[in-house]
Design an enzyme around this catalytic site. Structure first.
Site, short mmCIF file in Angstrom:
data_model
loop_
_atom_site.label_atom_id
_atom_site.label_comp_id
_atom_site.label_asym_id
_atom_site.label_seq_id
_atom_site.Cartn_x
_atom_site.Cartn_y
_atom_site.Cartn_z
CD GLU A 149 36.43 46.31 -0.39
OE1 GLU A 149 37.53 46.43 -1.00
OE2 GLU A 149 35.79 47.28 0.05
CG ASP A 157 32.10 46.59 4.56
OD1 ASP A 157 31.78 45.54 3.96
OD2 ASP A 157 32.10 47.71 4.02
CD GLU A 216 31.95 50.01 -4.93
OE1 GLU A 216 32.03 49.22 -3.96
OE2 GLU A 216 32.15 51.24 -4.83
CE LYS A 269 29.93 45.30 1.65
NZ LYS A 269 31.23 45.80 1.15
CG ASP A 322 35.06 49.64 4.03
OD1 ASP A 322 34.26 50.10 3.20
OD2 ASP A 322 35.99 48.87 3.73
CB SER A 323 31.50 54.17 2.77
OG SER A 323 30.26 53.73 3.28
#
Ligand code: KIV
Length: 258
Positions: free
Chosen positions: A113, A83, A175, A111, A44-45
């Site tokens: 978080e 993501d 991270e 993925k 999602d960056s």
């Protein structure tokens, strides 16, 4: 042959370092495919480095699906992970529905978080391979900083990583944590850890490709190594083109039809 989740896990057992990079477009996907990195992440960056949003929270499922399809078209060899964006996995039903959409767009795994036991279980029970993400969680963090310097925070991050392994995640991103915590988590898990700002002790590494190539100039975290300065190189080429057009030097004989 396309890399599988089992292959990625065997790399940890064999002591081979795992490589992962982000890709958001077709030419980049083809390059990563041809270099044979192990995993491609449609992260999602994307929201910050390509779409120009302030943070990763503004990204939508529609954005993620669009770019996952593009990257899938350029990839035949690497395990492709996408993501789940912010607020796309608030309930188990919503998480499964969106994970299925990403899988149908070409992702081999998804993925998310943080440690969300019910959500993680629902996705894995649905047969979709899931990668965890602990430490700095950009979707919900109030500040981008190093996590786990304090003992209680470090313990919580290590516990979250363990819970993700127990729930069936095939790997986890770690991270922005001190390198000693990266090593501790890596040694305590059977599944691979993929570090970003988590030191050299992780089983693999991931970077955002726009950071690695010097294409994103809004900020550069300490953990980013710029392997090229493509922004400078592209600016040089574009300025050269502009001058040649303005001076009537382009197109020349070699680039004209007669
Ligand atoms: O979106 C992203 O780029 C990520 C990082 C871990 C690379 O999730």
């Amino acid at each position: 042959m396309k890399k599988t989740v089992e292959f990625i896990q065997s790399m940890k057992q064999n002591g081979q370092k795992i490589t992962m990079l982000t890709a958001y477009d077709y030419p980049t996907a083809r390059i990563l495919n041809d270099v044979e990195v192990d995993m491609i992440l449609v992260g999602d960056s994307l929201g910050m480095v390509v779409l120009g949003y302030e943070d990763t929270r503004s990204i939508t499922m529609a954005d993620m699906l669009h770019h996952t399809r593009i990257v899938a078209r350029g990839n035949t060899e690497c395990l492709l992970i996408a993501d789940l964006p912010y607020r796309s996995y608030e309930t188990p039903e919503q998480a499964v529905e969106n994970a299925r959409l990403l899988r149908d767009a070409g992702a081999d795994a998804v993925k998310l978080e943080g440690n969300k036991p019910e959500i993680v279980k629902a996705i894995i029970d649905d047969g979709i391979p899931l990668m965890g993400h602990v430490g700095l969680l950009p979707q919900t963090a109030d500040r981008f900083r190093v996590y786990g310097r304090k003992r209680t925070e470090a313990k919580q991050i290590a516990a979250d990583a363990g819970a993700l392994e127990d729930a069936g995640c095939f790997a986890t991103v770690v991270e922005s944590v001190p390198d000693a915590l990266g090593i501790k988590i890596t040694n305590s898990l059977r599944i691979p850890t993929i570090g970003i700002g988590a030191g050299a002790g992780c089983d693999g590494q991931v970077l955002v490709i726009h950071d690695l190539l010097g294409l994103f100039d809004r900020f550069t975290p300490t953990f980013v190594k710029q392997y090229a300065n493509l922004r400078k190189e592209i600016m040089r080429a574009v300025t050269h083109y502009k001058l040649e057009v303005q001076q009537g030097l382009f197109p020349d004989e070699d680039h004209s039809y007669h």
